[in-house]
Design a protein around this motif. Structure first.
Motif, PDB file in Angstrom:
ATOM      1  N   LEU A  50       0.810  -1.220   0.000  1.00 16.10           N
ATOM      2  CA  LEU A  50       0.000   0.000   0.000  1.00 16.10           C
ATOM      3  C   LEU A  50       0.843   1.270   0.000  1.00 16.10           C
ATOM      4  CD1 LEU A  50      -2.914   1.009   0.061  1.00 16.10           C
ATOM      5  CD2 LEU A  50      -2.840   0.894   2.563  1.00 16.10           C
ATOM      6  N   HIS A  53       2.069   1.905  -3.464  1.00 19.44           N
ATOM      7  CA  HIS A  53       0.932   2.250  -4.322  1.00 19.44           C
ATOM      8  C   HIS A  53       0.532   3.707  -4.131  1.00 19.44           C
ATOM      9  CE1 HIS A  53      -2.873   1.431  -6.493  1.00 19.44           C
ATOM     10  NE2 HIS A  53      -3.417   2.244  -5.601  1.00 19.44           N
ATOM     11  N   ARG A  54       0.503   4.154  -2.889  1.00 17.37           N
ATOM     12  CA  ARG A  54       0.128   5.552  -2.629  1.00 17.37           C
ATOM     13  C   ARG A  54       1.145   6.523  -3.193  1.00 17.37           C
ATOM     14  NH1 ARG A  54      -1.762   4.430   3.641  1.00 17.37           N
ATOM     15  NH2 ARG A  54      -3.917   3.806   3.164  1.00 17.37           N
ATOM     16  N   ARG A  55       2.415   6.147  -3.201  1.00 20.96           N
ATOM     17  CA  ARG A  55       3.425   7.014  -3.803  1.00 20.96           C
ATOM     18  C   ARG A  55       3.288   7.050  -5.323  1.00 20.96           C
ATOM     19  NH1 ARG A  55       9.356   6.475  -1.233  1.00 20.96           N
ATOM     20  NH2 ARG A  55       9.604   8.291  -2.593  1.00 20.96           N
ATOM     21  N   PRO A  58      -0.500   9.424  -5.815  1.00 23.02           N
ATOM     22  CA  PRO A  58      -0.756  10.266  -4.639  1.00 23.02           C
ATOM     23  C   PRO A  58      -2.109  10.962  -4.654  1.00 23.02           C
ATOM     24  CG  PRO A  58       0.839  11.298  -6.114  1.00 23.02           C
ATOM     25  CD  PRO A  58       0.644   9.900  -6.606  1.00 23.02           C
ATOM     26  N   SER A  60      -4.942   9.569  -5.734  1.00 20.25           N
ATOM     27  CA  SER A  60      -6.056   8.628  -5.637  1.00 20.25           C
ATOM     28  C   SER A  60      -6.649   8.653  -4.239  1.00 20.25           C
ATOM     29  CB  SER A  60      -5.594   7.207  -5.987  1.00 20.25           C
ATOM     30  OG  SER A  60      -4.654   6.746  -5.045  1.00 20.25           O
ATOM     31  N   PRO A  62      -7.995   7.252  -0.692  1.00 21.47           N
ATOM     32  CA  PRO A  62      -7.626   6.106   0.160  1.00 21.47           C
ATOM     33  C   PRO A  62      -8.608   4.953   0.064  1.00 21.47           C
ATOM     34  CG  PRO A  62      -7.426   8.178   1.358  1.00 21.47           C
ATOM     35  CD  PRO A  62      -8.106   8.494   0.071  1.00 21.47           C
ATOM     36  N   ASP A  82       2.131  -0.176   6.725  1.00 18.94           N
ATOM     37  CA  ASP A  82       1.779   0.658   5.592  1.00 18.94           C
ATOM     38  C   ASP A  82       2.477   2.012   5.564  1.00 18.94           C
ATOM     39  OD1 ASP A  82       0.115  -1.378   4.769  1.00 18.94           O
ATOM     40  OD2 ASP A  82      -1.657  -0.552   5.737  1.00 18.94           O
TER      41      ASP A  82
END
Length: 494
Positions: A50, A53-55, A58, A60, A62, A82
């Motif tokens: 996760l 993925h967030r990086r 950015p 998107s 949560p 995470d």
């Protein structure tokens, strides 16, 4: 910008590609997923922890369980930590993170099936034994994506199959010992060419992280040997080219049933599109550094980058700058802000004022830089992605390896392919300015070695382009793998 993926029914072979969410794993895994999705009858989903993925995405939400870039889908899983922190190597933490990864990745598989896109084959980057457990639990075939050179695959395989305890460990204290492994053209010198984690394991000097990584590799090879592995004989995709490592590939094939050299394109190809890579670090200076490169004379710039993990001590930064000043050439140096000390910050500020003919950036599009006609030489840590990019772009290198597979990659660059000069670090791991300058002068100066390196660099660049061209050996090998998976899929469904 990726948008939340629409839920829609899709049929055919669906590959779930699982990888660690770090730069060195992410880009080859993403390139593989996109290439799989380009084959008729196949689709692909990339799944990373996760935090990574967030990086990548950015902006998107949560709550987004999946996004799409129009070619592949991205479905993250939780590894139980995470915030992106590195594992400590403790048994309790490893067990907890493994349970979390298995549970979360299993949920991804179930969710994709419920959305009408059931996974038909799992592919994981190296050293992810939890992914093997998930594939088994769901009755799915699995292939390993080896994102290091085939030569390293040979070394790890034989280390865990009799040559570790039987030979290497017995001579581990001798840095000059040469380990002869079946099929390889040259022996591997213990203190110079051996993957660092194996050398640490053989000598018993590895720290907790090194020991944890070796345990993971050992378990992965045990799983590959296990008769209960879903796809047997074990399928291994190797991010290399037949032309580069023909000897190593032939050496490992008798032991691993299905080995496919599917080296991902690292140079833009006609019709391949512009979206070639994901960058986990900001490139705010992109227009500025490309404009600066445009203003430099052809083959004049020394490009220095030690990848996405290594950081610079104050002394190492000082030594690199000493070497650059000694060369009196324009330079482009990547120094990530992440992990950078205040002392290095002050040093870089002072240097920018005193040495205006160079540029320091936090990150860059490395393939664009290496493809630029002003770049003369690449001073590299010898990560495998950087190694492939240097060869594919035909840029002579100074090889300054540190850990993991990097010593092997430096050996390949300098001794097998003849496209680099290998730099020697001091006992504390520092590359001195004098050594840096000496190696750059040998690599791109006016001597016979520079002439030979330039010729080899041009020759290997052409051979790699032939390998990754549409319909070339790399594409044919990948299509052979997909065909094998589809045959297994047919047999399982009948």
């Amino acid at each position: 910008m990726a948008q939340p993926a629409a839920v829609r029914g899709e049929h055919g072979t669906h590959f779930l590609v699982a990888a660690y969410g770090i730069q060195g794993h992410l880009n080859p895994a993403r390139a593989l997923a996109r290439r799989l999705a380009a084959i008729d009858g196949a689709t692909a989903t990339l799944s990373v922890p996760l935090f990574g993925h967030r990086r990548m995405f950015p902006s998107s939400s949560p709550d987004d369980q999946e996004v799409s870039d129009g070619v592949i889908h991205y479905a993250p899983f939780s590894d139980g930590q995470d915030d992106g922190s590195w594992p400590t190597g403790s048994g309790d933490e490893t067990a907890r993170r493994r349970r979390a990864s298995c549970d979360s990745l299993s949920a991804v598989v179930r969710r994709l099936a419920a959305a009408g896109r059931p996974v038909t084959c799992v592919v994981c980057t190296l050293n992810m034994p939890t992914v093997v457990q998930v594939a088994r639990a769901h009755g799915l075939p699995l292939a390993v994506y080896w994102i290091q050179p085939a030569t390293v695959l040979v070394a790890y395989y034989h280390y865990f199959h009799g040559h570790g305890d039987g030979g290497i460990a017995a001579h581990a204290a001798d840095p000059a010992y040469e380990a002869t492994l079946p099929g390889l053209r040259r022996p591997m010198r213990m203190g110079r060419d051996m993957p660092s984690f194996l050398a640490d394991d053989a000598t018993g000097t590895g720290d907790d992280l090194s020991q944890m990584i070796v345990r993971g590799f050992r378990e992965m090879f045990e799983q590959m040997d296990d008769e209960e592995v879903i796809m047997k004989p074990c399928m291994v995709l190797v991010n290399t080219f037949e032309a580069l490592e023909e000897t190593a590939l032939e050496a490992i094939r008798p032991y691993l049933g299905g080995v496919f050299a599917i080296g991902a394109p690292v140079v833009p190809l006609a019709g391949a599109g512009e979206d070639q890579a994901i960058h986990l670090f900001a490139q705010d200076e992109e227009k500025r550094y490309m404009a600066w490169l445009d203003a430099q004379p052809p083959k004049s710039v020394v490009y220095v980058s030690w990848g996405s993990l290594l950081t610079y001590s104050e002394r190492q930064a000082e030594e690199i700058l000493r070497g650059i000043r000694r060369l009196n050439l324009p330079y482009l140096w990547v120094v990530r802000r992440e992990g950078r000390s205040p002392e290095v910050d002050r040093l870089l500020l002072a240097t920018a004022a005193a040495v205006p003919e160079g540029m320091v950036v936090e990150w860059c599009d490395q393939v664009r830089v290496l493809s630029h006609p002003s770049v003369a030489c690449f001073v590299t840590h010898c990560g495998w992605n950087s190694t492939l990019e240097a060869v594919a772009c035909g840029v002579p290198a100074v090889a300054a390896p540190s850990w993991s597979d990097q010593p092997v990659n430096a050996h390949l660059l300098a001794e097998e392919w003849g496209v680099a000069v290998r730099a020697e670090r001091e006992a504390d791991g520092v590359l001195t300015g004098a050594e840096l300058a000496r190696c750059v002068e040998l690599a791109v100066g006016s001597g016979d070695m520079a002439t030979a390196i330039a010729a080899s660099s041009r020759a290997w660049k052409e051979r790699v382009r032939e390998a990754v061209a549409a319909g070339g050996p790399s594409e044919r090998s990948l299509r052979s793998f997909v065909k094998r998976v589809q045959e297994l899929e047919f047999l399982r469904s009948n």
